[in-house]
Design an enzyme around this catalytic site. Sequence first.
Site, mmCIF file in Angstrom:
data_model
loop_
_atom_site.group_PDB
_atom_site.id
_atom_site.type_symbol
_atom_site.label_atom_id
_atom_site.label_comp_id
_atom_site.label_asym_id
_atom_site.label_seq_id
_atom_site.Cartn_x
_atom_site.Cartn_y
_atom_site.Cartn_z
ATOM 1 N N HIS A 1 11.480 -75.554 17.025
ATOM 2 C CA HIS A 1 10.305 -75.101 17.781
ATOM 3 C C HIS A 1 9.434 -74.280 16.822
ATOM 4 O O HIS A 1 9.338 -73.057 16.944
ATOM 5 C CB HIS A 1 10.766 -74.271 18.978
ATOM 6 C CG HIS A 1 9.727 -74.032 20.029
ATOM 7 N ND1 HIS A 1 8.369 -74.222 19.812
ATOM 8 C CD2 HIS A 1 9.838 -73.593 21.307
ATOM 9 C CE1 HIS A 1 7.714 -73.921 20.929
ATOM 10 N NE2 HIS A 1 8.579 -73.542 21.839
ATOM 11 N N ARG B 1 4.320 -71.443 28.804
ATOM 12 C CA ARG B 1 3.696 -70.726 27.696
ATOM 13 C C ARG B 1 3.180 -71.630 26.587
ATOM 14 O O ARG B 1 2.053 -71.500 26.149
ATOM 15 C CB ARG B 1 4.703 -69.800 27.007
ATOM 16 C CG ARG B 1 4.568 -68.355 27.304
ATOM 17 C CD ARG B 1 5.919 -67.735 27.100
ATOM 18 N NE ARG B 1 6.900 -68.539 27.808
ATOM 19 C CZ ARG B 1 7.160 -68.400 29.104
ATOM 20 N NH1 ARG B 1 6.565 -67.489 29.795
ATOM 21 N NH2 ARG B 1 8.048 -69.178 29.704
ATOM 22 N N THR B 2 4.044 -72.512 26.117
ATOM 23 C CA THR B 2 3.662 -73.246 24.915
ATOM 24 C C THR B 2 2.428 -74.097 25.208
ATOM 25 O O THR B 2 1.453 -74.070 24.466
ATOM 26 C CB THR B 2 4.838 -74.100 24.393
ATOM 27 O OG1 THR B 2 5.950 -73.239 24.229
ATOM 28 C CG2 THR B 2 4.503 -74.735 23.063
ATOM 29 N N LYS C 1 6.290 -95.731 32.364
ATOM 30 C CA LYS C 1 6.222 -97.204 32.398
ATOM 31 C C LYS C 1 6.965 -97.825 31.224
ATOM 32 O O LYS C 1 6.946 -99.029 31.040
ATOM 33 C CB LYS C 1 4.761 -97.659 32.337
ATOM 34 C CG LYS C 1 3.897 -97.145 33.468
ATOM 35 C CD LYS C 1 2.479 -97.688 33.288
ATOM 36 C CE LYS C 1 1.512 -97.065 34.252
ATOM 37 N NZ LYS C 1 0.117 -97.371 33.859
ATOM 38 N N ARG D 1 5.644 -81.993 22.957
ATOM 39 C CA ARG D 1 6.987 -81.520 23.296
ATOM 40 C C ARG D 1 7.762 -82.688 23.875
ATOM 41 O O ARG D 1 7.224 -83.447 24.684
ATOM 42 C CB ARG D 1 6.915 -80.387 24.311
ATOM 43 C CG ARG D 1 8.277 -80.065 24.915
ATOM 44 C CD ARG D 1 8.280 -78.811 25.705
ATOM 45 N NE ARG D 1 8.147 -77.641 24.844
ATOM 46 C CZ ARG D 1 8.321 -76.396 25.264
ATOM 47 N NH1 ARG D 1 8.612 -76.158 26.522
ATOM 48 N NH2 ARG D 1 8.180 -75.384 24.425
#
Length: 306
Positions: A129, A51-52, A80, A101
């Site tokens: 959030h 969703r986000t 890396k 995120r």
Amino acid sequence: MRHLISPLDFTVEELDEILDLAGKIEHNPEKYAHACEGKKLATCFYEPSTRTRLSFEAAMMNLGGNVLGFSSANSSSAAKGESVSDTIRMISCYADICAMRHPKEGAPLVASLHSSIPVINAGDGGHQHPTQTITDLLTIKSLKGRLGNLTIGLCGDLKFGRTVHSLIKALTRYDNVKFILISPEELRVPSYIREDVLKANNKEFEEVVTLEEVMPKLDLLYMTRVQKERFFNEEDYVRMKDFYILDKKKMDLAREDMLVLHPLPRVNEISVEVDDDPRAVYFKQVQYGVYARMALILTLLNIKVD
Ligand code: NCD
């Protein structure tokens, strides 16, 4: 230049403006369809999301802008060994705004300190959030008509659930909001939420274990899933995961106008039989998430549409 790292980064007045703008977008989307032409949003997701990430991308596309990014740490140079601060310096050369995120609490904040474009925290570990919070506030305001004078039950994994932490922080700024925190002993809110957020702001709250005992009191019920990925062992998760299951029988105890919200994804905590109940608004909430993120992108890019 502004970033959005914590739900308190905007004042109540600024948040009101964002919610108003989201409402205008909802009612007249065509007017905003070209507002971000030539602009690019980078979605840097080091942790899974449906969703986000997609709602950020849909939001930018609805505004006529473009999107680029990655959807797991493995597919980025983090694999890396690149640091978040180096990554954002580089992303700043490619895009105009970034939604990030990260499983580590504070990573988007670190990025914002090294960025020359606005950084949006799209979820950092079990911490915050803020864009889900703007979505939740927009849902509540649109469907309940107010953000004060509410008794809200927050149920489930209140320990690791970042959406809960951010929503509590944001709602402490409105009058006469009463919090009922419903969780097993092991998954109660972290002490900083109890002490520094609720008690420090003189907010009325109670902590209970069963859902049934409080159902009749609630204006809003915010359900959350048990955050499997933040548990240290599988056994504890298995013991907790089906602790709450909201079903028709429990809904019968609630008021006619109580609304059920959930940031999603749902696992078992809401039985699918509840989905047809008009009080279940978690799928509407997803749509509000797109309007909220469109309003946020316009605000952070300082784009005004007359
Ligand atoms: C939430 C999250 O990522 O914290 N999901 C979302 O963004 N809608 C809730 C969750 O994962 O349980």
